[in-house]
Write an enzyme that holds these catalytic residues in place. Structure first.
Site, PDB file in Angstrom:
ATOM      1  N   HIS A  60       5.079   6.398 -14.172  1.00 39.02           N
ATOM      2  CA  HIS A  60       5.516   7.425 -13.218  1.00 39.02           C
ATOM      3  C   HIS A  60       4.287   8.411 -12.771  1.00 39.02           C
ATOM      4  O   HIS A  60       3.329   8.126 -12.747  1.00 39.02           O
ATOM      5  CB  HIS A  60       4.584   8.153 -15.001  1.00 39.02           C
ATOM      6  CG  HIS A  60       4.091   9.521 -15.323  1.00 39.02           C
ATOM      7  ND1 HIS A  60       4.647   9.960 -16.847  1.00 39.02           N
ATOM      8  CD2 HIS A  60       4.777  10.667 -14.485  1.00 39.02           C
ATOM      9  CE1 HIS A  60       4.293  11.222 -16.222  1.00 39.02           C
ATOM     10  NE2 HIS A  60       4.243  11.882 -15.022  1.00 39.02           N
ATOM     11  N   HIS A  62       4.102  10.834  -8.938  1.00 41.77           N
ATOM     12  CA  HIS A  62       5.568  11.837  -8.020  1.00 41.77           C
ATOM     13  C   HIS A  62       5.652  11.691  -6.368  1.00 41.77           C
ATOM     14  O   HIS A  62       4.493  11.426  -6.271  1.00 41.77           O
ATOM     15  CB  HIS A  62       4.893  13.101  -8.798  1.00 41.77           C
ATOM     16  CG  HIS A  62       5.078  13.620  -9.738  1.00 41.77           C
ATOM     17  ND1 HIS A  62       5.831  14.605 -11.019  1.00 41.77           N
ATOM     18  CD2 HIS A  62       4.162  13.642 -11.349  1.00 41.77           C
ATOM     19  CE1 HIS A  62       5.972  14.497 -12.113  1.00 41.77           C
ATOM     20  NE2 HIS A  62       4.614  13.538 -12.067  1.00 41.77           N
ATOM     21  N   ARG A  64       7.371  13.254  -5.097  1.00 44.15           N
ATOM     22  CA  ARG A  64       7.099  15.088  -3.829  1.00 44.15           C
ATOM     23  C   ARG A  64       8.170  14.855  -2.533  1.00 44.15           C
ATOM     24  O   ARG A  64       8.530  15.394  -2.872  1.00 44.15           O
ATOM     25  CB  ARG A  64       6.099  15.643  -3.946  1.00 44.15           C
ATOM     26  CG  ARG A  64       4.657  15.123  -3.991  1.00 44.15           C
ATOM     27  CD  ARG A  64       4.706  16.014  -5.543  1.00 44.15           C
ATOM     28  NE  ARG A  64       3.723  16.291  -6.096  1.00 44.15           N
ATOM     29  CZ  ARG A  64       3.499  16.481  -7.315  1.00 44.15           C
ATOM     30  NH1 ARG A  64       5.089  16.888  -8.051  1.00 44.15           N
ATOM     31  NH2 ARG A  64       2.210  16.279  -8.072  1.00 44.15           N
ATOM     32  N   ASN A  94      11.263  15.633 -10.549  1.00 48.83           N
ATOM     33  CA  ASN A  94      10.776  17.006 -10.351  1.00 48.83           C
ATOM     34  C   ASN A  94      10.407  17.065  -8.486  1.00 48.83           C
ATOM     35  O   ASN A  94      10.056  17.978  -8.199  1.00 48.83           O
ATOM     36  CB  ASN A  94       9.816  17.512 -11.838  1.00 48.83           C
ATOM     37  CG  ASN A  94       8.668  16.508 -10.765  1.00 48.83           C
ATOM     38  OD1 ASN A  94       8.719  15.769 -10.931  1.00 48.83           O
ATOM     39  ND2 ASN A  94       7.168  17.376 -11.363  1.00 48.83           N
ATOM     40  N   ASP A 152      10.095  15.295 -16.459  1.00 49.56           N
ATOM     41  CA  ASP A 152       8.654  15.396 -17.075  1.00 49.56           C
ATOM     42  C   ASP A 152       8.428  16.674 -15.784  1.00 49.56           C
ATOM     43  O   ASP A 152       8.743  17.529 -15.160  1.00 49.56           O
ATOM     44  CB  ASP A 152       8.040  14.131 -15.985  1.00 49.56           C
ATOM     45  CG  ASP A 152       6.447  14.196 -16.332  1.00 49.56           C
ATOM     46  OD1 ASP A 152       6.085  13.944 -17.507  1.00 49.56           O
ATOM     47  OD2 ASP A 152       5.925  14.326 -14.795  1.00 49.56           O
ATOM     48  N   HIS A 232       1.976  10.253 -20.812  1.00 53.24           N
ATOM     49  CA  HIS A 232       1.186  10.798 -21.159  1.00 53.24           C
ATOM     50  C   HIS A 232       0.468  10.816 -22.309  1.00 53.24           C
ATOM     51  O   HIS A 232       0.012  12.306 -22.059  1.00 53.24           O
ATOM     52  CB  HIS A 232       0.369  11.704 -19.453  1.00 53.24           C
ATOM     53  CG  HIS A 232       1.925  12.700 -19.109  1.00 53.24           C
ATOM     54  ND1 HIS A 232       1.866  13.953 -20.755  1.00 53.24           N
ATOM     55  CD2 HIS A 232       2.688  13.259 -18.385  1.00 53.24           C
ATOM     56  CE1 HIS A 232       3.186  14.263 -19.785  1.00 53.24           C
ATOM     57  NE2 HIS A 232       3.528  14.371 -18.403  1.00 53.24           N
ATOM     58  N   ASN A 278      -2.448  18.793 -16.399  1.00 53.49           N
ATOM     59  CA  ASN A 278      -0.935  18.699 -17.781  1.00 53.49           C
ATOM     60  C   ASN A 278      -0.686  17.376 -18.194  1.00 53.49           C
ATOM     61  O   ASN A 278       0.076  16.760 -17.634  1.00 53.49           O
ATOM     62  CB  ASN A 278      -0.613  19.745 -17.534  1.00 53.49           C
ATOM     63  CG  ASN A 278       0.620  20.158 -18.604  1.00 53.49           C
ATOM     64  OD1 ASN A 278      -0.244  20.215 -19.624  1.00 53.49           O
ATOM     65  ND2 ASN A 278       1.747  20.538 -18.557  1.00 53.49           N
ATOM     66  N   ASP A 305       0.487   8.735 -13.543  1.00 56.76           N
ATOM     67  CA  ASP A 305       0.866  10.165 -13.400  1.00 56.76           C
ATOM     68  C   ASP A 305       0.518  11.203 -11.950  1.00 56.76           C
ATOM     69  O   ASP A 305       0.032  12.118 -11.982  1.00 56.76           O
ATOM     70  CB  ASP A 305       0.421  11.114 -14.535  1.00 56.76           C
ATOM     71  CG  ASP A 305       0.889  12.250 -14.129  1.00 56.76           C
ATOM     72  OD1 ASP A 305       2.212  12.425 -13.840  1.00 56.76           O
ATOM     73  OD2 ASP A 305       0.884  13.344 -15.518  1.00 56.76           O
ATOM     74  N   HIS A 309      -1.309  16.990  -4.986  1.00 57.18           N
ATOM     75  CA  HIS A 309      -1.524  18.578  -4.961  1.00 57.18           C
ATOM     76  C   HIS A 309      -1.976  18.928  -3.336  1.00 57.18           C
ATOM     77  O   HIS A 309      -3.089  18.370  -2.643  1.00 57.18           O
ATOM     78  CB  HIS A 309      -1.407  19.649  -5.699  1.00 57.18           C
ATOM     79  CG  HIS A 309      -0.888  19.074  -7.051  1.00 57.18           C
ATOM     80  ND1 HIS A 309       0.614  19.539  -6.821  1.00 57.18           N
ATOM     81  CD2 HIS A 309      -0.707  19.012  -7.741  1.00 57.18           C
ATOM     82  CE1 HIS A 309       1.098  19.297  -8.306  1.00 57.18           C
ATOM     83  NE2 HIS A 309      -0.287  19.012  -8.816  1.00 57.18           N
TER      84      HIS A 309
END
Lengths: 428, 312
Positions: A60, A62, A64, A94, A152, A232, A278, A305, A309
């Protein structure tokens, strides 16, 4: 050129090897594992005093890319993974465009071949555009290389769609990963509903928002007899619900992340947006339940996860800040410090939860040091002190709440398909 | 006594002595307010900017008059007329104001923690004029000043705060402030408007207004925002008033001379009956005057952190 890794202590629960063994790598594969292996020519690496484990597999993260390259891209994301000891990572859909069709899956796989430092496996979306309305072309996603499907970041709001997703995906033997959050209950909350949200006057997200959805999805998985993986997990009741479902024979697996067994809602004190994530950080009672779930095997996987950012998305009002934290570069030291050193898990169990189980659930041929397998290897010193310095992260983003943490566990070597990506703690 | 922080962000992290010092200073300021010539030089040469991201009449005017009575240069920025509408971040807006020689930025913002964020990024002192559901420290200071004037101290007094505790920054600031000054605080309101774990702040929680009012020295009503009803937090204004409205009959549960406070503006007939608002025990109008005095005190104390003058 062959490489001989000498003097290390192998932990490989899959082959049952647990002791001092040497490894020979050739042409990207493990060709020999044994005692006192010798070499006349070639690269000899002495790893005396260190543990050799299968390369970590993250179920899991990201990356981006495409769409949010200002946060992270495949190059920096996989560099970050490599220095964290990960050799295979599964990235969530995502992105923009969303990974909901064959061409995006193939694009990511190709980009990763070009710029990636570790193996990258895309996860496809359950629904088109992650909109929760119509199923994606899950069969085609699977054959293009997607290793699971998930919306997700967003829950699949409609129970009817989730039920069909479970039925449909199981036909293709691909796991549905569910982000469990009932948005009607969560409303516009920003952190766990509890003492800290009361004190800071921040709208709370009740733990029930997660638990109601976990319960729904477990019931749907039982009804459809299809596998489901719960992403998660963060609350005590979620762990209990999953434990109970496993007893009932539901094909459920689940993961948690280091921040859910290390931090509580107290980390948000002072409006610390780095602790905004989250599902939100919960209470000590939940942390203890997560640890118990890891210990008794209810929780199968420790995932990162990894959610990069940009600083501009964190250096704002708490309510306006983005959810998530980077995780590759702290996950293993956190697991070693808070689980292994704390006597919760053995190193074998950490290898199960960070290598074997994620590999199994995603259908990868990873997580083992057996002869013939791709040489994905991580070599660590579990006693060495490391101080987390986010400024030195390879990730483009530095949004970690663990800056300054003194942890145990240094990642010395990360070998991917026989190639040294990290050598003597340095990214090559 | 010099305030420890350059900012007034909330009462949660303020020492009791500092709060008392502000209240003492406010006494002097109130005297100035009652004189014929409401002008002092205490803020001469100081620049005060109010930066409001929410509508406000009384708080903003109160700060503005407080700074003008003390001879400061003051200016107002409203979110609607600023670069906020052009997408500027809060930090950038605050830094811009800071770089114009501003000594104090008074911020009202709908998001909890916004003043804390800018305080870290500007040289100027930051006063929190209300942030989300977090704190509204000058409101609580003026409430406590009102009590202080009438009773001399808050020690041992029983205060009952009634209404929407969940969304109330006034309630939070008063809970921190009053408990620090030795009052015993009770809260009552619909369970849907009661924040989780509030009892851990040291208050007693009641589900009927009567229980909370018993023997109270201070009764504080909070404004009920009618949009909460639409979000399902209580069924109707009528039912709210029936169970939690403060009328003359219920007020009898409190001490005979209990003080009635409300941060305003009041929904007459909803949280307080008109008889209570206009009754002998009501301090609501005095609270408004005291608001100016307390804000004068706060502005004075924050701006004198860098100088040695003292009027006490």
């Amino acid at each position: 050129m062959k490489t001989l890794i000498k003097g290390g202590f192998i932990i490989d629960p899959k082959s049952g090897k647990n002791g001092l063994f040497d490894i020979i790598i050739d042409k990207g594969k493990i060709v020999e594992v044994g005692n006192d292996l010798e070499f006349t020519t070639g690269d000899i690496v002495d790893v005396t005093g260190k543990y050799i484990i299968p390369g970590l597999v993250d179920a899991h993260c990201h990356l981006r890319e495409p769409g949010f390259e200002y946060k992270e891209d495949i190059e920096t994301g996989t560099q970050s993974a490599a220095v964290g000891g990960f050799t295979s990572i599964a990235c969530m859909p995502n992105t923009n465009p969303v990974i909901d069709n064959e061409s995006v899956v193939k694009n990511i796989i190709n980009r990763a071949k070009q710029d990636g430092f570790v193996n990258v496996y895309p996860i496809g979306a359950i629904t088109k555009g992650q909109a929760g309305e119509e199923l994606s072309e899950i069969g085609e996603l699977k054959f293009a290389g997607a290793v699971a499907v998930s919306d997700d970041g967003k829950p699949v709001k409609k129970a009817s769609i989730m039920k069909k997703a479970l039925q449909y995906a199981s036909m293709f033997d691909i796991t549905v990963i569910s982000h469990c959050e009932d948005l009607d209950i969560a409303e516009d909350g920003y952190m766990n509903e509890g003492y800290q949200s009361t004190v800071m006057g921040l709208k709370g997200i009740p733990s029930a928002a997660e638990e109601v959805m976990v319960a729904r999805d477990l019931i749907l998985a039982e009804y459809t007899n299809a596998p489901i993986h719960i992403a998660h997990v963060s609350t005590e009741l979620s762990v209990d619900l999953i434990r109970n479902a496993k007893k009932r024979g539901v094909k459920v697996t689940c993961e948690t992340c280091p921040h859910y067994f290390v931090l509580t809602e107290d980390a948000c004190e002072g409006f610390n947006t780095l602790a905004k994530v989250n599902p939100p950080l919960r209470t000590a009672k939940d942390v203890n339940a997560i640890i118990e779930g890891l210990r008794d095997g209810t929780i199968d996987i420790i995932a990162t996860d990894h959610a990069p950012h940009h600083i501009d998305e964190k250096n704002v009002e708490f309510a306006a800040a983005a959810n998530g934290m980077v995780g590759f570069e702290t996950a293993l030291p956190l697991a070693i410090t808070y689980l292994y050193k704390a006597g919760v898990l053995t190193l074998e169990q950490i290898v199960e939860k960070m290598c074997i189980n994620p590999s199994k659930i995603l259908g990868l041929n990873k997580g083992s040091l057996e002869v013939g397998k791709a040489a994905d290897i991580t070599i660590i010193d579990v006693d060495e002190d490391v101080i987390v310095d986010t400024a030195k992260f390879k990730s483009k983003s530095k949004n970690s709440p663990f800056n300054g943490y003194k942890l145990k566990g240094a990642i010395y070597y990360t070998i991917v398909n026989g190639k040294f990506i990290v050598r003597e703690k340095v990214l090559l | 006594m010099i305030l420890k922080s350059k900012d007034l962000l909330g009462l949660k992290d303020m020492a009791a002595e500092e709060i008392e010092h502000i209240l003492e200073t406010a006494k002097t300021m109130k005297y100035i307010l009652t004189t014929n010539n409401k002008k002092t030089p205490h803020l001469q040469g100081k620049s005060i900017v109010t930066l409001f991201y929410e509508n406000s009449t009384r708080t903003r005017l109160s700060f503005e008059l407080a700074s003008k009575y003390m001879s400061s240069s003051s200016a107002n920025v409203s979110a609607s007329s600023s670069s906020v509408s052009k997408g500027e971040t809060l930090i950038d807006t605050a830094k811009t104001i800071d770089m114009m020689g501003t000594d104090v930025i008074i911020l009202r913002h709908p998001m909890s923690g916004a003043p804390h964020l800018i305080a870290k990024n500007v040289e100027a002192s930051v006063i929190n004029a209300g942030d989300g559901m977090n704190e509204h420290p000058t409101q609580a200071l003026l409430d406590m000043f009102t009590i202080y004037e009438k009773r001399g101290s808050l020690k041992g007094l029983k205060a009952a705060i009634i209404g929407d505790i969940l969304h109330s920054r006034v309630a939070r600031s008063n809970i921190w402030g009053m408990t620090k000054l030795g009052a015993e605080v009770s809260v009552a309101g619909p369970s849907t408007l009661m924040p989780v774990g509030i009892e851990k702040t040291g208050v007693k929680v009641f589900s009927t207004i009567q229980e909370a009012l018993i023997d109270a020295d201070i009764v504080m009503g909070l404004r009920i925002q009618l949009e909460r009803q639409k979000r399902g937090l209580f069924p109707t204004a009528r039912e709210y008033s029936k169970f939690f409205g403060l009328d003359s009959k219920r007020l009898k549960f409190a001490k005979k001379d209990a003080l009635v406070l409300h941060p305003g503006p009041v929904n007459r007939g909803l949280e307080l009956s008109t008889h209570v608002v206009d009754g002998d025990q009501s301090c609501i109008n005095e609270q408004v005057t005291n608001g100016v005095a307390v804000r004068m005190a706060v502005l004075y104390l924050l701006t004198r952190r860098n100088s040695s003058e003292n009027i006490n």
